[in-house]
Each structure stands twice: as structure tokens, then as C-alpha cells.
Design a protein around this motif. Structure first.
Motif, PDB file in Angstrom:
ATOM      1  N   SER A  35     -26.358   8.622 -43.751  1.00  0.00           N
ATOM      2  CA  SER A  35     -26.974   7.562 -44.555  1.00  0.00           C
ATOM      3  C   SER A  35     -27.666   8.110 -45.802  1.00  0.00           C
ATOM      4  O   SER A  35     -27.912   7.365 -46.747  1.00  0.00           O
ATOM      5  CB  SER A  35     -27.958   6.750 -43.715  1.00  0.00           C
ATOM      6  OG  SER A  35     -28.973   7.585 -43.206  1.00  0.00           O
ATOM      7  N   LYS A 100     -18.173   1.789 -44.753  1.00  0.00           N
ATOM      8  CA  LYS A 100     -19.303   0.871 -44.650  1.00  0.00           C
ATOM      9  C   LYS A 100     -20.504   1.402 -45.421  1.00  0.00           C
ATOM     10  O   LYS A 100     -21.149   0.660 -46.174  1.00  0.00           O
ATOM     11  CB  LYS A 100     -19.668   0.653 -43.180  1.00  0.00           C
ATOM     12  CG  LYS A 100     -20.796  -0.303 -42.976  1.00  0.00           C
ATOM     13  CD  LYS A 100     -21.118  -0.492 -41.507  1.00  0.00           C
ATOM     14  CE  LYS A 100     -22.338  -1.382 -41.368  1.00  0.00           C
ATOM     15  NZ  LYS A 100     -22.832  -1.426 -39.992  1.00  0.00           N
ATOM     16  N   LEU A 101     -20.783   2.691 -45.267  1.00  0.00           N
ATOM     17  CA  LEU A 101     -21.903   3.288 -45.997  1.00  0.00           C
ATOM     18  C   LEU A 101     -21.660   3.238 -47.503  1.00  0.00           C
ATOM     19  O   LEU A 101     -22.576   2.945 -48.281  1.00  0.00           O
ATOM     20  CB  LEU A 101     -22.120   4.735 -45.552  1.00  0.00           C
ATOM     21  CG  LEU A 101     -22.682   4.949 -44.153  1.00  0.00           C
ATOM     22  CD1 LEU A 101     -22.713   6.433 -43.816  1.00  0.00           C
ATOM     23  CD2 LEU A 101     -24.084   4.353 -44.046  1.00  0.00           C
ATOM     24  N   GLU A 103     -19.828   1.104 -49.126  1.00  0.00           N
ATOM     25  CA  GLU A 103     -19.963  -0.291 -49.567  1.00  0.00           C
ATOM     26  C   GLU A 103     -21.433  -0.668 -49.738  1.00  0.00           C
ATOM     27  O   GLU A 103     -21.802  -1.296 -50.730  1.00  0.00           O
ATOM     28  CB  GLU A 103     -19.292  -1.211 -48.552  1.00  0.00           C
ATOM     29  CG  GLU A 103     -19.275  -2.674 -48.970  1.00  0.00           C
ATOM     30  CD  GLU A 103     -18.594  -3.538 -47.931  1.00  0.00           C
ATOM     31  OE1 GLU A 103     -19.104  -4.642 -47.679  1.00  0.00           O
ATOM     32  OE2 GLU A 103     -17.562  -3.111 -47.382  1.00  0.00           O
ATOM     33  N   GLU A 104     -22.270  -0.260 -48.796  1.00  0.00           N
ATOM     34  CA  GLU A 104     -23.703  -0.551 -48.877  1.00  0.00           C
ATOM     35  C   GLU A 104     -24.330   0.098 -50.107  1.00  0.00           C
ATOM     36  O   GLU A 104     -25.246  -0.472 -50.707  1.00  0.00           O
ATOM     37  CB  GLU A 104     -24.420  -0.048 -47.629  1.00  0.00           C
ATOM     38  CG  GLU A 104     -24.093  -0.837 -46.380  1.00  0.00           C
ATOM     39  CD  GLU A 104     -24.644  -0.197 -45.106  1.00  0.00           C
ATOM     40  OE1 GLU A 104     -25.325   0.861 -45.180  1.00  0.00           O
ATOM     41  OE2 GLU A 104     -24.384  -0.755 -44.022  1.00  0.00           O
ATOM     42  N   LYS A 105     -23.839   1.273 -50.486  1.00  0.00           N
ATOM     43  CA  LYS A 105     -24.391   2.003 -51.645  1.00  0.00           C
ATOM     44  C   LYS A 105     -23.628   1.678 -52.935  1.00  0.00           C
ATOM     45  O   LYS A 105     -23.937   2.245 -53.977  1.00  0.00           O
ATOM     46  CB  LYS A 105     -24.342   3.502 -51.380  1.00  0.00           C
ATOM     47  CG  LYS A 105     -25.281   3.939 -50.294  1.00  0.00           C
ATOM     48  CD  LYS A 105     -25.276   5.447 -50.154  1.00  0.00           C
ATOM     49  CE  LYS A 105     -26.308   5.836 -49.117  1.00  0.00           C
ATOM     50  NZ  LYS A 105     -26.728   7.209 -49.248  1.00  0.00           N
ATOM     51  N   ARG A 106     -22.631   0.803 -52.808  1.00  0.00           N
ATOM     52  CA  ARG A 106     -21.777   0.424 -53.938  1.00  0.00           C
ATOM     53  C   ARG A 106     -21.070   1.642 -54.548  1.00  0.00           C
ATOM     54  O   ARG A 106     -21.025   1.817 -55.764  1.00  0.00           O
ATOM     55  CB  ARG A 106     -22.588  -0.318 -54.983  1.00  0.00           C
ATOM     56  CG  ARG A 106     -23.111  -1.642 -54.472  1.00  0.00           C
ATOM     57  CD  ARG A 106     -23.748  -2.460 -55.594  1.00  0.00           C
ATOM     58  NE  ARG A 106     -24.041  -3.775 -55.133  1.00  0.00           N
ATOM     59  CZ  ARG A 106     -25.244  -4.201 -54.748  1.00  0.00           C
ATOM     60  NH1 ARG A 106     -26.253  -3.378 -54.757  1.00  0.00           N
ATOM     61  NH2 ARG A 106     -25.419  -5.458 -54.371  1.00  0.00           N
TER      62      ARG A 106
END
Length: 110
Positions: A35, A100-101, A103-106
Motif C-alpha cells: 500500500s 486495485k492498489l 486504481e486507488e492511487k490513480r
């Protein structure tokens, strides 16, 4: 006089066949520090997971080692297939986790 093969030699030969069988690395889908990775680090980890999957798939193909295992010690071939399946699934899970990570951080992985 008839010579017999000692059990030690048989074990040595069988262990040689077993060690020659494919055992691709099974990666953990989630790793400590994922993360906190930067976009570049996520991209590198994603490429590495793709490489793990590709190596596992390659080990599943017909190779000289796999043919020898099938001929001389078929349970090893079953073990190889099971291990490659586990390695492929683990690499795919790792890729999904990193996607997924990202995508969350763009971040863009490709």
C-alpha cells in the motif's frame, strides 16, 4: 555373482528426478508494504507478477524433464502440474491486488 542396486542409489536417483521437476515460485498476493508503493513500484511489481505467471505456464508445457518424470516417476508430474496451477493462480491474484492498489492511487500499470 549378481550385483544388486542398493536402496541408497535408488533414493538418490529418484530424488534427482524429483529435484528436476518444475517447481515455480508461488508468490503471495498481498505483500508487506504494497500500500506504500509508488506508481513506479506498483508497475514493477505488476510486471514481476506477470513474469511469475509466464514462468509457471512455461513449466506446464512438455519439457524433457516432464517427459522423464512421466516415464520414470509419474507422481512427480502430478506434483508439478499441481504446483504450476497454484503458482499461476497466485500470480493472477497478485496482479489483481496490484491493479486495485494502482486504481486507488490513480496509477497506470501499462
Amino acid at each position: 555373482m549378481r550385483k544388486t542396486v542398493s536402496s541408497g542409489w535408488v533414493i538418490l536417483v529418484l530424488s534427482g528426478f524429483l529435484s528436476g521437476c518444475a517447481t515455480p515460485e508461488v508468490v503471495q498476493s498481498k505483500q508487506v508494504g504494497d500500500s506504500e508503493k509508488s506508481c513506479d513500484q506498483l508497475r514493477s511489481a505488476y510486471v514481476e507478477a506477470q513474469e511469475f505467471e509466464a514462468k509457471a505456464r512455461k513449466e506446464r508445457t512438455v519439457t524433457g524433464r516432464n517427459v522423464a518424470a512421466a516415464l520414470f516417476f509419474w507422481p512427480a508430474l502430478i506434483g508439478t502440474y499441481s504446483n504450476t496451477e497454484e503458482a499461476i493462480n497466485a500470480a493472477k491474484d497478485r496482479q489483481r491486488h496490484l491493479e486495485k492498489l494502482a486504481e486507488e492511487k490513480r496509477c497506470k500499470l501499462n
